[in-house]
Design a protein around this motif. Structure first.
Motif, PDB file in Angstrom:
ATOM      1  N   ASP A 353       0.807  -1.217   0.000  1.00 23.80           N
ATOM      2  CA  ASP A 353       0.000   0.000   0.000  1.00 23.80           C
ATOM      3  C   ASP A 353       0.841   1.268   0.000  1.00 23.80           C
ATOM      4  O   ASP A 353       0.323   2.373   0.130  1.00 23.80           O
ATOM      5  N   GLN A 354       2.189   1.122  -0.150  1.00 23.76           N
ATOM      6  CA  GLN A 354       3.065   2.292  -0.086  1.00 23.76           C
ATOM      7  C   GLN A 354       3.908   2.423  -1.349  1.00 23.76           C
ATOM      8  O   GLN A 354       4.270   1.426  -1.980  1.00 23.76           O
ATOM      9  N   TYR A 355       4.214   3.670  -1.691  1.00 25.07           N
ATOM     10  CA  TYR A 355       5.051   3.964  -2.847  1.00 25.07           C
ATOM     11  C   TYR A 355       5.962   5.127  -2.473  1.00 25.07           C
ATOM     12  O   TYR A 355       6.136   5.443  -1.303  1.00 25.07           O
ATOM     13  N   TYR A 356       6.568   5.779  -3.439  1.00 25.81           N
ATOM     14  CA  TYR A 356       7.477   6.881  -3.145  1.00 25.81           C
ATOM     15  C   TYR A 356       6.706   8.172  -2.943  1.00 25.81           C
ATOM     16  O   TYR A 356       5.600   8.337  -3.436  1.00 25.81           O
ATOM     17  N   ASN A 357       7.339   9.122  -2.251  1.00 27.64           N
ATOM     18  CA  ASN A 357       6.706  10.425  -2.088  1.00 27.64           C
ATOM     19  C   ASN A 357       7.701  11.562  -2.292  1.00 27.64           C
ATOM     20  O   ASN A 357       7.445  12.677  -1.904  1.00 27.64           O
ATOM     21  N   ALA A 358       8.846  11.269  -2.895  1.00 27.65           N
ATOM     22  CA  ALA A 358       9.888  12.297  -3.011  1.00 27.65           C
ATOM     23  C   ALA A 358      10.394  12.443  -4.441  1.00 27.65           C
ATOM     24  O   ALA A 358      11.564  12.701  -4.678  1.00 27.65           O
ATOM     25  N   GLY A 359       9.498  12.246  -5.412  1.00 23.98           N
ATOM     26  CA  GLY A 359       9.929  12.386  -6.788  1.00 23.98           C
ATOM     27  C   GLY A 359      10.928  11.308  -7.148  1.00 23.98           C
ATOM     28  O   GLY A 359      10.872  10.195  -6.640  1.00 23.98           O
ATOM     29  N   ARG A 360      11.854  11.649  -8.027  1.00 22.34           N
ATOM     30  CA  ARG A 360      12.910  10.706  -8.402  1.00 22.34           C
ATOM     31  C   ARG A 360      14.164  11.064  -7.598  1.00 22.34           C
ATOM     32  O   ARG A 360      15.016  11.799  -8.056  1.00 22.34           O
ATOM     33  N   ARG A 361      14.232  10.552  -6.414  1.00 21.47           N
ATOM     34  CA  ARG A 361      15.353  10.890  -5.519  1.00 21.47           C
ATOM     35  C   ARG A 361      16.681  10.515  -6.173  1.00 21.47           C
ATOM     36  O   ARG A 361      16.917   9.353  -6.501  1.00 21.47           O
ATOM     37  N   PRO A 362      17.601  11.470  -6.355  1.00 22.69           N
ATOM     38  CA  PRO A 362      18.880  11.193  -7.013  1.00 22.69           C
ATOM     39  C   PRO A 362      19.930  10.673  -6.031  1.00 22.69           C
ATOM     40  O   PRO A 362      21.050  11.204  -5.952  1.00 22.69           O
ATOM     41  N   ASN A 363      19.589   9.662  -5.292  1.00 19.91           N
ATOM     42  CA  ASN A 363      20.456   9.221  -4.192  1.00 19.91           C
ATOM     43  C   ASN A 363      19.976   7.864  -3.716  1.00 19.91           C
ATOM     44  O   ASN A 363      18.862   7.442  -4.028  1.00 19.91           O
ATOM     45  N   GLY A 364      20.824   7.184  -2.959  1.00 18.48           N
ATOM     46  CA  GLY A 364      20.449   5.922  -2.354  1.00 18.48           C
ATOM     47  C   GLY A 364      20.932   5.859  -0.919  1.00 18.48           C
ATOM     48  O   GLY A 364      21.221   6.872  -0.299  1.00 18.48           O
ATOM     49  N   ILE A 365      21.006   4.639  -0.405  1.00 20.84           N
ATOM     50  CA  ILE A 365      21.454   4.457   0.975  1.00 20.84           C
ATOM     51  C   ILE A 365      22.951   4.171   1.015  1.00 20.84           C
ATOM     52  O   ILE A 365      23.579   3.880  -0.008  1.00 20.84           O
ATOM     53  N   TYR A 366      23.524   4.254   2.202  1.00 21.19           N
ATOM     54  CA  TYR A 366      24.949   3.982   2.376  1.00 21.19           C
ATOM     55  C   TYR A 366      25.166   3.154   3.638  1.00 21.19           C
ATOM     56  O   TYR A 366      24.543   3.411   4.677  1.00 21.19           O
ATOM     57  N   VAL A 367      26.015   2.154   3.515  1.00 20.67           N
ATOM     58  CA  VAL A 367      26.467   1.367   4.661  1.00 20.67           C
ATOM     59  C   VAL A 367      27.950   1.674   4.855  1.00 20.67           C
ATOM     60  O   VAL A 367      28.779   1.250   4.049  1.00 20.67           O
ATOM     61  N   PRO A 368      28.325   2.430   5.888  1.00 17.11           N
ATOM     62  CA  PRO A 368      29.734   2.773   6.094  1.00 17.11           C
ATOM     63  C   PRO A 368      30.573   1.532   6.397  1.00 17.11           C
ATOM     64  O   PRO A 368      30.061   0.488   6.817  1.00 17.11           O
ATOM     65  N   ARG A 369      31.837   1.666   6.184  1.00 14.81           N
ATOM     66  CA  ARG A 369      32.788   0.578   6.422  1.00 14.81           C
ATOM     67  C   ARG A 369      32.638   0.002   7.832  1.00 14.81           C
ATOM     68  O   ARG A 369      32.503   0.748   8.801  1.00 14.81           O
ATOM     69  N   PHE A 370      32.669  -1.339   7.919  1.00 19.28           N
ATOM     70  CA  PHE A 370      32.564  -1.994   9.222  1.00 19.28           C
ATOM     71  C   PHE A 370      33.604  -3.094   9.412  1.00 19.28           C
ATOM     72  O   PHE A 370      33.598  -3.776  10.429  1.00 19.28           O
ATOM     73  N   ARG A 371      34.502  -3.287   8.452  1.00 19.15           N
ATOM     74  CA  ARG A 371      35.577  -4.275   8.576  1.00 19.15           C
ATOM     75  C   ARG A 371      36.910  -3.575   8.867  1.00 19.15           C
ATOM     76  O   ARG A 371      37.181  -2.479   8.351  1.00 19.15           O
ATOM     77  N   ASN A 372      37.750  -4.229   9.676  1.00 17.82           N
ATOM     78  CA  ASN A 372      39.084  -3.711  10.019  1.00 17.82           C
ATOM     79  C   ASN A 372      39.010  -2.281  10.552  1.00 17.82           C
ATOM     80  O   ASN A 372      39.901  -1.462  10.315  1.00 17.82           O
ATOM     81  N   VAL A 373      37.938  -2.004  11.293  1.00 17.00           N
ATOM     82  CA  VAL A 373      37.780  -0.692  11.921  1.00 17.00           C
ATOM     83  C   VAL A 373      38.484  -0.668  13.277  1.00 17.00           C
ATOM     84  O   VAL A 373      39.025   0.350  13.697  1.00 17.00           O
ATOM     85  N   ASN A 374      38.472  -1.820  13.959  1.00 15.90           N
ATOM     86  CA  ASN A 374      39.128  -1.971  15.257  1.00 15.90           C
ATOM     87  C   ASN A 374      39.491  -3.448  15.439  1.00 15.90           C
ATOM     88  O   ASN A 374      39.293  -4.258  14.522  1.00 15.90           O
ATOM     89  N   GLU A 375      40.018  -3.797  16.600  1.00 15.14           N
ATOM     90  CA  GLU A 375      40.436  -5.183  16.825  1.00 15.14           C
ATOM     91  C   GLU A 375      39.259  -6.154  16.712  1.00 15.14           C
ATOM     92  O   GLU A 375      39.405  -7.275  16.230  1.00 15.14           O
ATOM     93  N   ALA A 376      38.090  -5.720  17.153  1.00 10.31           N
ATOM     94  CA  ALA A 376      36.923  -6.601  17.127  1.00 10.31           C
ATOM     95  C   ALA A 376      36.448  -6.913  15.707  1.00 10.31           C
ATOM     96  O   ALA A 376      35.797  -7.939  15.483  1.00 10.31           O
ATOM     97  N   THR A 377      36.775  -6.026  14.756  1.00 16.64           N
ATOM     98  CA  THR A 377      36.320  -6.224  13.373  1.00 16.64           C
ATOM     99  C   THR A 377      37.461  -6.566  12.423  1.00 16.64           C
ATOM    100  O   THR A 377      37.315  -6.462  11.207  1.00 16.64           O
ATOM    101  N   LYS A 378      38.581  -6.985  12.987  1.00 11.49           N
ATOM    102  CA  LYS A 378      39.759  -7.276  12.172  1.00 11.49           C
ATOM    103  C   LYS A 378      39.578  -8.574  11.401  1.00 11.49           C
ATOM    104  O   LYS A 378      39.145  -9.589  11.941  1.00 11.49           O
ATOM    105  N   MET A 379      39.920  -8.543  10.109  1.00 12.54           N
ATOM    106  CA  MET A 379      39.806  -9.701   9.241  1.00 12.54           C
ATOM    107  C   MET A 379      41.170 -10.367   9.067  1.00 12.54           C
ATOM    108  O   MET A 379      42.206  -9.692   9.069  1.00 12.54           O
ATOM    109  N   LYS A 380      41.165 -11.668   8.910  1.00 14.91           N
ATOM    110  CA  LYS A 380      42.418 -12.415   8.813  1.00 14.91           C
ATOM    111  C   LYS A 380      42.996 -12.437   7.401  1.00 14.91           C
ATOM    112  O   LYS A 380      44.208 -12.542   7.229  1.00 14.91           O
TER     113      LYS A 380
END
Length: 565
Positions: A353-380
């Motif tokens: 029952d929902q659609y867009y309400n902001a025209g043709r938005r010239p943008n999308g979403i972003y997921v910032p970096r989450f790997r090798n940010v600190n020791e807990a997220t360090k990759m081998k």
């Protein structure tokens, strides 16, 4: 010796800027506003703001091929036509590949536009600050050379350029992605909000936010404001997004200090061995093929990464037989681009029952970096990291096939919701990834061409596996179904974030530029386009070019007044 003193005087300025794109436009604005008579040289044709955006208001059916590409266009633009922003409405902004050759030692898509404004007319407009996670990376893991600056050095300049350019976004308080001076953010749609909420519930190391883009989401100078048309690559007559043509070059012209000369191919920087400095540039007129010299106290090279590489390598003298400022033998080396073209898509049951309400938005979403940010997220298995861009939407139709009225009627109804995310990853600086002059193969002007030898290596390939699997995992965690993944692996260059061939550094033996973007060996020559970068991070780089340019201009004018350049 007969010197034409009058011609020398007429061709003398306080400053010369080579290139009129994102960084060149900023250099023009800053130098002109600081009182310097500034000559901007652009190798391509003039594109006047609004007047020359001839396709900006056209409907799809007004184009001869309905925005598709003819076989003739594909033949003349075999590389440029691979870009998402290349179509029948924008082809005038891209170079003819037949007329602008280069040599692929390994596959490399050099996507470019030779005209006033350069790629600032066609860019993706995503703008993300770097943090000390990025500026310290080389020193910490040993890849490349240490950046001679840190976030604190550039933070005030991010503030400065964002405030003038106009950047919309949402503050998130992430150390790896510093917040900026934001205009109101664009709104995520219902599925994006749903997925963002689910990701926040499921993970403690990542978020989804709206993309940070150089769009004026409220009125700015001269009434500029985004209209959500999403026809940006045609040129925006509303100046809704930042471009050199619409924002910085008009500001430079308003000072009365700007001279803009299109159709001017800079072939080399003129170096005076007695003075130990550059005195100007040599230009080839694109129409007459006449050689002209222009003179100035300072020179800014903003011809784009590979354009600046060409100018430096082609500027030889007894002092610099291998190219201006190339004592370190680093000019042309350490070429980087982001690797992308990997991600996942999925469908969602709900929100019918929902659609867009902001025209043709010239943008999308972003997921910032989450790997090798600190020791807990360090990759081998790899260093550095990646981020995601993407978005959700509804297709059209209920699946009716065939032709005729039934199909036409079905297309008036929205289809299922779906969402996709694609990843952008960091490319390490490898010395052997390089661009060199080929003096045997000439272009139509008789100038050398570039041999480009660049590839992604083990670190990038290991990262891509995680980029793909994490995309599938996140969409599944958010409740999407029928998830499919892809890894198209486009070659370097295709992301259009090439950088690194005249890198900044602390040691003149291993770098080309100092902390102020000056050539170590020629203090009155500055490089502030992508060539200056010592690493690539995973964020879109243009806002960093802008900040570095404004910072370098401020330093250059101060040094000029002190008589140090």
């Amino acid at each position: 010796m007969n010197l034409n003193i009058r011609a020398v005087k007429e061709n003398t300025y306080d400053a010369i800027v080579v290139g009129s794109g994102i960084s060149g436009g900023w250099a023009a604005k800053e130098l002109c506003e600081k009182g310097l008579k500034t000559l901007v040289l652009e190798r391509g044709n003039d594109v006047k703001h609004v007047k020359d955006y001839t396709t900006a208001m056209m409907a799809p059916w007004e184009f001869p091929h309905r925005l598709q590409l003819s076989n003739e266009v594909k033949q003349n633009f075999p590389i440029q036509s691979r870009c998402y922003a290349f179509d029948e409405s924008s082809k005038q902004y891209w170079v003819n590949d037949k007329e602008n050759p280069y040599n692929e030692i390994k596959p490399f898509n050099w996507l470019r536009g030779y005209h006033v404004g350069g790629r600032s007319l066609m860019w993706g407009r995503q703008v993300y600050r770097w943090s000390d996670l990025d500026f310290e990376a080389n020193a910490k893991d040993g890849h490349g050379v240490d950046w001679p600056i840190r976030y604190k050095d550039i933070a005030p300049w991010y503030d400065y350029v964002e405030t003038f350019a106009g950047v919309s976004g949402q503050a998130e308080g992430l150390p790896q992605l510093p917040d900026g001076k934001f205009l109101p953010p664009m709104e995520m749609n219902c599925l994006e909000k749903h997925v963002a909420a689910r990701i926040k519930e499921k993970y403690n190391d990542r978020i989804i936010t709206i993309g940070r883009v150089a769009h004026a989401t409220k009125p700015m100078q001269n009434g500029r404001q985004c209209q959500s048309r999403n026809l940006c690559h045609r040129g925006c007559p509303f100046t809704g997004y930042f471009s050199s043509n619409g924002v910085t070059l008009p500001a430079a012209a308003a000072t009365g200090n700007l001279t803009l000369r299109p159709d001017s191919i800079v072939t080399e920087v003129i170096y005076d061995e007695q003075k130990g400095k550059a005195t100007g540039v040599r230009v080839l007129d694109a129409h007459t093929l006449q050689s002209v010299e222009y003179y100035a106290n300072i020179v800014f090279l903003n011809a784009s990464t590979l354009g600046t590489t060409f100018v430096l390598l082609n500027s030889t003298s007894n002092r610099f037989p291998n190219g201006l400022g190339n004592d370190s033998e680093q000019v042309g080396h350490n070429l980087m681009d982001h690797h992308f073209g990997v991600g996942a898509d999925g469908e969602f049951d709900g929100f019918e029952d929902q659609y867009y309400n902001a025209g043709r938005r010239p943008n999308g979403i972003y997921v910032p970096r989450f790997r090798n940010v600190n020791e807990a997220t360090k990759m081998k298995d790899y260093v550095r990291g990646f981020g995601y861009q993407g978005g959700a939407g509804r297709g059209r139709g209920n699946g009716t096939e065939g032709v005729g009225a039934a199909l036409k009627e079905s297309l008036t109804e929205p289809g299922k919701w779906s969402m996709g995310i694609g990843s952008w990853g960091e490319h390490l600086p490898y010395y052997e990834n390089k661009a060199t002059l080929n003096k045997d193969k000439k272009d139509k002007y008789g100038l050398p061409t570039l041999d480009i030898d660049c590839e992604f290596k083990e670190n990038e390939l290991a990262m891509r596996k995680d980029m793909l699997e994490s995309a599938k995992e996140m969409l599944a965690a958010a409740g999407l179904k029928n998830i499919t993944s892809y890894d198209d692996m486009p070659p370097p260059g295709h992301c259009i974030h090439e950088m690194g061939t005249a890198r900044m550094g602390r040691d003149p033996k291993t770098s080309v530029l100092n902390s102020w973007n000056q050539l170590h060996a020629v203090k009155n020559v500055f490089v502030t386009d992508g060539a200056c970068m010592a690493s690539s991070a995973c964020q879109n780089p243009s806002i960093t070019y802008m900040a570095l340019t404004a910072r370098a201009c401020d330093h250059a004018v101060k040094e000029l007044k002190k008589g140090n350049v």
